[in-house]
Design a protein around this motif. Structure first.
Motif, mmCIF file in Angstrom:
data_model
loop_
_atom_site.group_PDB
_atom_site.id
_atom_site.type_symbol
_atom_site.label_atom_id
_atom_site.label_comp_id
_atom_site.label_asym_id
_atom_site.label_seq_id
_atom_site.Cartn_x
_atom_site.Cartn_y
_atom_site.Cartn_z
ATOM 1 N N ASP A 153 49.830 40.962 52.754
ATOM 2 C CA ASP A 153 50.103 40.396 51.419
ATOM 3 C C ASP A 153 50.254 41.499 50.381
ATOM 4 O O ASP A 153 51.128 41.425 49.504
ATOM 5 N N MET A 197 53.615 42.680 48.169
ATOM 6 C CA MET A 197 53.540 42.791 46.722
ATOM 7 C C MET A 197 54.002 44.169 46.248
ATOM 8 O O MET A 197 54.321 44.368 45.073
ATOM 9 N N ILE A 238 43.902 38.305 46.401
ATOM 10 C CA ILE A 238 45.330 38.619 46.236
ATOM 11 C C ILE A 238 45.850 38.097 44.907
ATOM 12 O O ILE A 238 46.575 38.790 44.179
ATOM 13 N N GLU A 239 45.471 36.870 44.574
ATOM 14 C CA GLU A 239 45.897 36.279 43.311
ATOM 15 C C GLU A 239 45.380 37.095 42.131
ATOM 16 O O GLU A 239 46.093 37.305 41.133
ATOM 17 N N SER A 240 44.129 37.583 42.228
ATOM 18 C CA SER A 240 43.546 38.378 41.155
ATOM 19 C C SER A 240 44.293 39.698 40.981
ATOM 20 O O SER A 240 44.592 40.114 39.850
ATOM 21 N N GLN A 281 38.538 34.696 48.486
ATOM 22 C CA GLN A 281 39.772 33.948 48.734
ATOM 23 C C GLN A 281 40.795 34.112 47.609
ATOM 24 O O GLN A 281 41.991 33.856 47.809
ATOM 25 N N TYR A 282 40.331 34.501 46.426
ATOM 26 C CA TYR A 282 41.251 34.653 45.296
ATOM 27 C C TYR A 282 41.630 36.109 45.049
ATOM 28 O O TYR A 282 42.196 36.435 44.005
ATOM 29 N N LYS A 328 50.353 42.258 36.794
ATOM 30 C CA LYS A 328 51.363 41.657 35.915
ATOM 31 C C LYS A 328 50.941 41.749 34.459
ATOM 32 O O LYS A 328 51.743 42.104 33.577
ATOM 33 N N ARG A 363 47.399 40.383 41.819
ATOM 34 C CA ARG A 363 48.737 40.089 41.290
ATOM 35 C C ARG A 363 48.684 39.831 39.782
ATOM 36 O O ARG A 363 49.523 40.335 39.018
ATOM 37 N N ARG A 364 47.682 39.075 39.341
ATOM 38 C CA ARG A 364 47.564 38.742 37.919
ATOM 39 C C ARG A 364 47.244 39.979 37.092
ATOM 40 O O ARG A 364 47.822 40.184 36.001
#
Length: 541
Positions: free
Chosen positions: A425, A429, A386-388, A383-384, A394, A390-391
């Protein structure tokens, strides 16, 4: 009969049984008690006569006037003397309570979905079977069974279809196994069969073969006809092990050996399998340590433009620099990482390291190239995820358009809706998505139109020796043509000869990678290749 009449003539007794006082006076009440309960009921009732003042407790099933059975619970006390005996009873109907208790007991020992015995009941029956076998000298066989395609069906069609499949599988197993043996579901898509009281291990092998053959037939579900073959492992007492826990464990080890042998088959446990299992346990401990102590390294394989021979991308591939074994190939530890649940942090390490290396290449003046990184199904489903991504992008400072994440065709099919959502997603990005090993799975081509993917990678099994295999050449040609119609970039994996490359060039394939251009190399060597902008191979005509 006199004692029973005292009980049933009471108002509570008449109300519960439905008889009138006159009917009770005329009937033989003992015959109305369930045959299995008559002996104990009369012993308890007559015991009250022998000990005046003692509270008697009796419980028995009684045939009511409406032709139903009820369970009566009565408490009685004998008072008075032999010339004028009197029994005082208090009775109640506990039928519902007993039925509820039976239901609770059944639930405790049976699987709620299939109705089969669960792990607890199976363990009880196995203990009994082993105790009998020790006395008789007979054998006990355990078959561990796992459905090969359950996750694909469950993830693609939904849990209701998965539940249907599990019920159908349980029913099929019960039809195969003879009466007196036990079929149980012990969790997920895992079943076990207990075959007790046999003279030879061959009896278990015969059943294992029948199960494999039966599961090759399709299952008729609400959503249609689907196939889910079985991998079966056999362990036998006392030939293989001599206790219940070991018997279950060795059957499980044999079942995994069947899976590794290609699935849709069975294996009888051997000591060599146990040795391999022990090695895996040792390897697991070492792999967990390797992740924490930076023993994993990232290698890179160039992706070459067939048009001009230039390096247009690199694929990041993890290697394990073991302190005593040297470089460990991915095929030795990636499946283990998947199984023990460390593939997500391992995958995150590869992505982070590759992004940091790619940014450093640009800082050192090397040309920017596309960076391809493999993503496991578990990473993709996290579940994390996409967030991973992106981080990591960056933090490393990488331009998102230079990153291409690769997911296998089979993994993309496991949960189509999840794949579509994550692909969207990533596209928003600016990250590219590639379908890896294309042609080796069973993805419907229509899904390619639904996913915002940018690249198809033709599986290496269709490329090696492609000129000598008409079927493979036809498949590769079709994939290239299809991909171009969908405006996708096509990369061929596993190119090893000039002939392979010439064939791909003649079909207008865009890019390739393989030993013909370069093996995967460490960071220092890929930097040298990037500085040259091309690899030292003959450009295809």
């Amino acid at each position: 009969n006199w004692i029973l009449r005292q009980l049933t003539e009471a108002p509570a007794g008449l109300r519960i049984t439905g008889y009138t006082e006159q009917e009770v006076m005329k009937m033989g009440l003992l015959d109305r008690i369930h045959p299995d309960d008559q002996r104990s009921a009369m012993q308890n009732l007559t015991g009250a006569l022998e000990e005046p003042g003692k509270l008697a407790h009796v419980e028995f099933r009684f045939h009511k006037k409406n032709d139903e059975w009820c369970t009566l619970e009565s408490f009685g006390t004998f008072i008075g003397g032999p010339s004028k005996p009197m029994l005082i009873f208090n009775s109640r109907d506990i039928t519902d309570r007993n039925q509820a208790q039976d239901t609770i007991t059944h639930m405790a020992y049976h699987d709620a979905l299939t109705g089969l015995p669960n792990r607890l009941l199976f363990a009880d029956r196995l203990d009994i079977a082993l105790a009998q076998a020790r006395r008789s000298g007979e054998k006990v066989s355990i078959l561990g069974i796992d459905l090969d395609r359950f996750k694909i069906i469950n993830d693609s069609l939904g849990h209701s279809a998965g539940d249907e499949l599990l019920v159908a599988a349980g029913n099929r197993l019960e039809k195969i196994v003879r009466e007196g043996n036990t079929v149980a579901r012990i969790g997920g898509d895992e079943f076990v069969v207990l075959i007790a009281g046999t003279e030879s291990a061959d009896d278990g092998l015969v059943v294992a073969q029948r199960i494999v053959e039966a599961f090759r037939l399709p299952f008729q579900l609400s959503a249609g006809s689907f196939y889910a073959t079985a991998s079966v492992g056999l362990a036998v007492y006392p030939d293989d092990v001599d206790d219940a826990e070991s018997l279950l464990r060795t059957a499980d080890i044999a079942m995994y050996a069947a899976k590794e042998a290609g699935r849709d088959t069975f294996r009888h446990y051997t000591a060599a399998m146990h040795d391999r299992e022990a090695n895996w346990l040792e390897l697991e401990a070492e792999l967990r340590r390797a992740i924490n102590e930076n023993e994993l390294v990232v290698y890179y394989q160039p992706q070459i433009s067939i048009g001009d021979g230039s390096i247009v991308g690199v694929e990041a591939l993890v290697r394990w620099n073991h302190p005593t074994r040297g470089l460990v190939a991915p095929m030795e530890f990636i499946p283990l990482a998947e199984e023990i649940g460390v593939i997500v942090p391992l995958g995150a390490f590869v992505l982070r390291q590759a992004c940091e290396d790619a940014v450093q290449w640009q800082k050192d003046g090397l040309p920017p190239v596309r960076l391809a990184v493999n993503i496991s199904h578990r990473q993709f489903s996290d579940q994390y995820f996409i967030e991973s991504v992106r981080r990591i992008i960056k933090t490393a400072g990488l331009e998102p358009s230079l990153l291409e994440l690769e997911i296998t065709e089979t993994a993309a099919l496991r949960n189509v809706e999840r794949t579509r959502a994550v692909a969207i997603d990533l596209a928003e990005m600016g990250v590219r998505l590639s379908i890896d090993d294309f042609g080796a799975g069973s993805t419907s081509l229509r899904y390619l139109q639904d996913f915002p993917i940018t690249t198809l990678k033709i599986d290496r099994s269709f490329i090696t020796g492609i000129n000598n295999n008409a079927s493979n050449s036809a498949i590769a040609t079709s994939v290239i043509a299809l991909g171009h119609q969908l405006n996708l970039n096509i990369i061929a994996e596993g190119v090893e000869t000039q002939e392979d490359l010439d064939f791909l060039a003649s079909r207008d394939c865009d890019e390739y990678q393989g030993f013909f251009s370069s093996r995967p190399v460490p960071n220092t060597q890929i930097r040298e290749l990037l500085a040259k902008k091309r690899v030292a191979t003959k450009t295809a005509a």
